[in-house]
Enzyme design. Structure first.
Site, PDB file in Angstrom:
ATOM      1  N   ARG A  67     -38.806  -7.963  -2.135  1.00  0.00           N
ATOM      2  CA  ARG A  67     -38.120  -7.476  -1.146  1.00  0.00           C
ATOM      3  C   ARG A  67     -36.622  -7.598  -1.461  1.00  0.00           C
ATOM      4  NH1 ARG A  67     -36.829 -10.535   2.856  1.00  0.00           N
ATOM      5  NH2 ARG A  67     -38.811 -11.294   2.967  1.00  0.00           N
ATOM      6  N   TYR A 119     -27.764  15.982   9.531  1.00  0.00           N
ATOM      7  CA  TYR A 119     -28.976  15.809   9.486  1.00  0.00           C
ATOM      8  C   TYR A 119     -29.575  15.381  11.006  1.00  0.00           C
ATOM      9  CZ  TYR A 119     -33.715  13.773   8.717  1.00  0.00           C
ATOM     10  OH  TYR A 119     -34.894  13.369   8.915  1.00  0.00           O
ATOM     11  N   ASP A 191     -22.473  11.352   3.125  1.00  0.00           N
ATOM     12  CA  ASP A 191     -23.970  11.837   2.585  1.00  0.00           C
ATOM     13  C   ASP A 191     -23.824  12.894   1.597  1.00  0.00           C
ATOM     14  OD1 ASP A 191     -26.292  12.793   2.577  1.00  0.00           O
ATOM     15  OD2 ASP A 191     -27.018  12.471   4.514  1.00  0.00           O
ATOM     16  N   LYS A 216     -34.731  13.768  -2.238  1.00  0.00           N
ATOM     17  CA  LYS A 216     -34.525  15.242  -2.132  1.00  0.00           C
ATOM     18  C   LYS A 216     -34.014  15.431  -3.681  1.00  0.00           C
ATOM     19  CE  LYS A 216     -34.780  15.784   2.217  1.00  0.00           C
ATOM     20  NZ  LYS A 216     -34.803  14.538   2.721  1.00  0.00           N
TER      21      LYS A 216
END
Ligand code: PLP
Length: 396
Positions: A67, A119, A191, A216
């Site tokens: 992690r 978004y 972004d 994406k």
């Protein structure tokens, strides 16, 4: 003829690699992705382990627990940092997890200023979920620097830009908004999902942080969910890396490996996405059934000049409205054969969707609601003639 490879290689002079001096396509394949030090594996291995043996208490080889850190993830983080021209990168389980991690830079009483075309998940998180912790979020038209300056408050800590925007494909002048944010003591976050570092590098235009949904174009094959943040400031890195570990929304090693594999062909794919999108935008622009086409490569687009200045080319995302309104939009998105009716974007296959009822349905009725006659295309890398023929039959 036999060759003693070991000897040949041993005698070769070792190049000092200065990645920053190399072209994007080279860095996408090699930067941050050195052959594995233990085996020489040319491809960064999938370190499918949750934990690492310590040599002794207080002594380990840089990794303790996956992690906190994992070598496959480190390779992705370093590769993305190199491509964005940043000093560091952090990878997340999704673009949304990356957006959420940014929230830990804010305190109660702070204000976040966000694009009014964005978004839906980013808006939903900050306005719907995070507001309860005393952080106010307001939206503004980021294509209008005067409006942005007027919307700044003394307590504004973050200005959040998408360019091009999802789903209306609006263009924001990154350098102009960076100057406004900085003069008010705020950080600028861009972004860069629709552009990718191949087309646009916000840090070079004075942004402080770049965010990606690696789901994406970076992944590029519609087979992985991921996110990333890249920046230069070491204090912000330390802060965010701590929150990345505390919140725990990290990508697994296989997901990092898929994103790395996608990254290697990013420039080739983006060139074709952009060429196809331009051909489609021009076709739609001249089509009698079309009302308006939103593509920054068209000289008629409001943001064309800014896009030409700050982007290499204009991305693979095209939106448009038809003369038949919402009803016609729903009809068209259900008629295409090659363009698959689906959420998401940036994969090699072309997708079509109706933002008001699919990707942006959660912001219906809000200040960032989407025109129901809008159709969004994620233009893939198939042959442009086949894609245009598909749109022609759907619009007929
Ligand atoms: N940013 C943009 C521009 C997006 O389009 C999306 C998702 O569609 C996200 C962020 C969120 O990314 P993810 O779906 O990986 O959480």
């Amino acid at each position: 003829m036999t060759t003693d490879n070991a000897e040949t290689n041993a005698n070769k002079p070792r190049l000092q690699t200065d990645w920053s001096a190399m072209h994007f396509a080279t860095r996408a394949i090699r930067s941050g992705q050195d052959p594995d030090p233990t085996t020489g594996s040319v491809v960064v291995p999938i370190y499918q382990t949750s934990t690492y043996r310590h040599d002794a208490v207080g002594s380990f080889k840089g990794y303790e627990y996956s992690r906190t850190g994992n070598p496959t993830r480190t390779a992705l983080e370093n590769a993305l940092a190199s491509l964005e021209g940043g000093a560091w990168g952090l990878a997340y389980a999704s673009g949304t997890a990356a957006a959420q991690n940014i929230s830990y830079l804010l305190n109660p009483g702070d204000h976040l200023l966000m694009s009014n075309d964005i978004y839906s998940g980013t808006y939903r998180f900050y306005v719907g979920t995070f507001a309860r912790y005393g952080v106010a979020t307001t939206v503004v038209d980021m294509t209008d620097p005067v409006a942005v300056a007027a919307a700044m408050r003394p307590e504004t800590r973050i200005v959040w830009v998408e360019t091009p925007t999802n789903p209306n494909i609006r263009i924001t002048d990154i350098a102009a908004i960076a100057a406004i944010a900085h003069s008010g003591g705020a950080l600028l976050i861009v972004d860069n999902t629709f552009s990718t570092p191949y087309l646009q590098q916000p840090l070079a235009l004075d942004a402080d942080l770049v965010l990606h949904s690696t789901t994406k174009y970076i992944g590029g094959h519609s087979d992985v969910i991921g996110g990333a943040i890249v920046g230069n400031d070491p204090d912000i890195q330390a802060d965010l890396a701590g929150h990345q570990n505390s919140a725990g929304a990290v990508p697994g090693p296989f997901d990092c490996w898929l994103a790395l594999r996608g990254l290697k062909t990013l420039s080739l794919r983006m060139d074709r996405h952009c060429e196809n999108a331009m051909a489609i935008a021009e076709y739609l622009h001249d089509h009698p059934a079309i009302d308006e086409v939103f593509y920054p490569g068209l000289s008629s687009h409001k943001g064309h000049d800014i896009a030409k200045r700050q982007m290499r080319t204009f991305s693979g995302m095209v939106s448009f409205t038809t003369r038949g309104g919402a009803e016609k939009a729903v009809d068209v998105v259900q008629r295409t054969l090659l363009f698959l009716l689906a959420e998401s974007l940036g994969g090699v296959e072309s997708l079509i969707e109706h933002p008001a009822q699919i990707t942006h349905i959660s912001v219906k009725g809000s200040e960032v609601a989407v025109d129901p006659s809008l159709i969004r295309l994620s233009v893939g890398i198939e042959h442009a003639e086949d894609l245009i023929a598909d749109l022609a039959q759907a619009l007929a």
